[in-house]
Write an enzyme that holds these catalytic residues in place. Sequence first.
Site, PDB file in Angstrom:
ATOM      1  CB  THR A 172     -37.125  23.859 -11.352  1.00  0.00           C
ATOM      2  OG1 THR A 172     -36.378  23.001 -10.493  1.00  0.00           O
ATOM      3  CG2 THR A 172     -37.689  25.009 -10.513  1.00  0.00           C
ATOM      4  CG  PHE A 174     -37.831  28.878 -13.145  1.00  0.00           C
ATOM      5  CD1 PHE A 174     -37.191  29.554 -12.123  1.00  0.00           C
ATOM      6  CD2 PHE A 174     -37.317  27.655 -13.556  1.00  0.00           C
ATOM      7  CE1 PHE A 174     -36.057  29.036 -11.519  1.00  0.00           C
ATOM      8  CE2 PHE A 174     -36.185  27.122 -12.956  1.00  0.00           C
ATOM      9  CZ  PHE A 174     -35.550  27.812 -11.938  1.00  0.00           C
TER      10      PHE A 174
END
Lengths: 284, 284
Positions: A172, A174
Amino acid sequence: MNVAFAGERGSFAELAAEEYFGKTATLKPVTSFDEVFGAVMDGSVAYGSIPIENTRAGSVHGNYDLLLDSGCSIAGELNLKIGQFLIVNKETSLRNVRRVFSHPHALAQCRHYLSQHPDMKPEETINTAAAVKKVKDEKLHDAAAIASMQAAIDFDMKILAKNIQDDNNNTTRFLFIAKRPRIKQPANEKVKTSIVFSMKNIPGALFKSLAVFSLRDIDLYKIESRPMFGAGFQYLFYLDFDGDKHCTPQKEALRHLQEMTTFYRCLGSYPVGNTVAPKYVKRT
Amino acid sequence: MNVAFAGERGSFAELAAEEYFGKTATLKPVTSFDEVFGAVMDGSVAYGSIPIENTRAGSVHGNYDLLLDSGCSIAGELNLKIGQFLIVNKETSLRNVRRVFSHPHALAQCRHYLSQHPDMKPEETINTAAAVKKVKDEKLHDAAAIASMQAAIDFDMKILAKNIQDDNNNTTRFLFIAKRPRIKQPANEKVKTSIVFSMKNIPGALFKSLAVFSLRDIDLYKIESRPMFGAGFQYLFYLDFDGDKHCTPQKEALRHLQEMTTFYRCLGSYPVGNTVAPKYVKRT
């Protein structure tokens, strides 16, 4: 220095902020992405940590909208490797698990594992760590949560299965947002720039908008489209490209682009993020 | 002719199918988008009705993934105007409503209304009509659902507020999927084509992929990127463009594109959808 994130302790947004800011940061949990942006803009925190994109589930579109609406700038990014763990109360064993709670993206990341365990019925929660909290607080013995190993440590729970995500490269991205743009870049870091714009209604508009970068050999990282409010199926484009907006030829490309845009905003130039695996810690 | 949709009676996907297929269709509710695609591919229904994009909430990304994974083709589309209604049990009045259930997209479409009613706490459900069913079945008198007027009619419930969506042009685009491509087009209908592809790792790859259309004056409707499974932040592109894949110059553009792609699939050429408002009916 305070950094806000949405969710419970042990959420991936908190792990990302800990990796990025290290021990200098005090992490502040809030209940929604809206509140993260709000806390950054009213000055009660210096930065916010928000997920923007996962290799399996795709973009977090609400956060693209909030980036635009809030007026926040992007100050940095980090790619965090995501391991998903099956977490239960200490008395629960695998054969008792009939329900599995987690965020829809985390459930989607574990689709293969869940298809091999048809007895476990997936149910959605607001975030991954909230699922762990629910299983613990409600003393559920027929249920598990899917979340980070850190959430299992923080809530003092048992791990039944490790790394159950379909893809071992599950990552992921960020973003770390701030009220004002970060102006100075460290000298030897690779930099990218994020912009958002909409195009005049001219033939080949999207093609021409990309041409201003390609004609100057500026690499594109990503393009994302979002519908414009109240304009039917017309789009805002979010574009990430290589280099600093203050440098040549990026500065000229952006000037060229604005000859054709009806709306334009720069979200920030910031160092390209590293890819890291989270370090898990026993907190006191 | 059977047409599958995900959700309860009165869902927008059912309304879209009724508008598109008229009285010739028998609508079959199933519980998930996965099941819609499954029913189309195993031949138990002729078509499926799926939402793909909303003017406020953006694309329904899971359905882009299912289009690719399932092997289904797109046979048609319809743009349905979406009116959201605040629906309660007959004894409930506005001052009693403390909770509002609906799909996250529907809640997002009514953000302004909800911000003016801070006493109403939004809570997420799997779809809009399921929220109405929950309020009715659980006899909740402190709760409302946000859903279509048809759901209020079908569940025999009271409407407290009409058209509470932020945007009066709030529209969802629905696709009608079939096992095999629809080959023949009516002569005087405008046609579009949807494709999905990934590009070789060459400089300016996305720019070059759009160039094959722009150089031939083929208008693009939409581009959407989705991460490729197991490939980190590399993308599949979903592109909608004007015209039929069997015609010139579209056929040549697609041949040109495939000189540069590592993956390519055509999802279908089909008539461009009309925009309609749903007709509400008292069903027996």
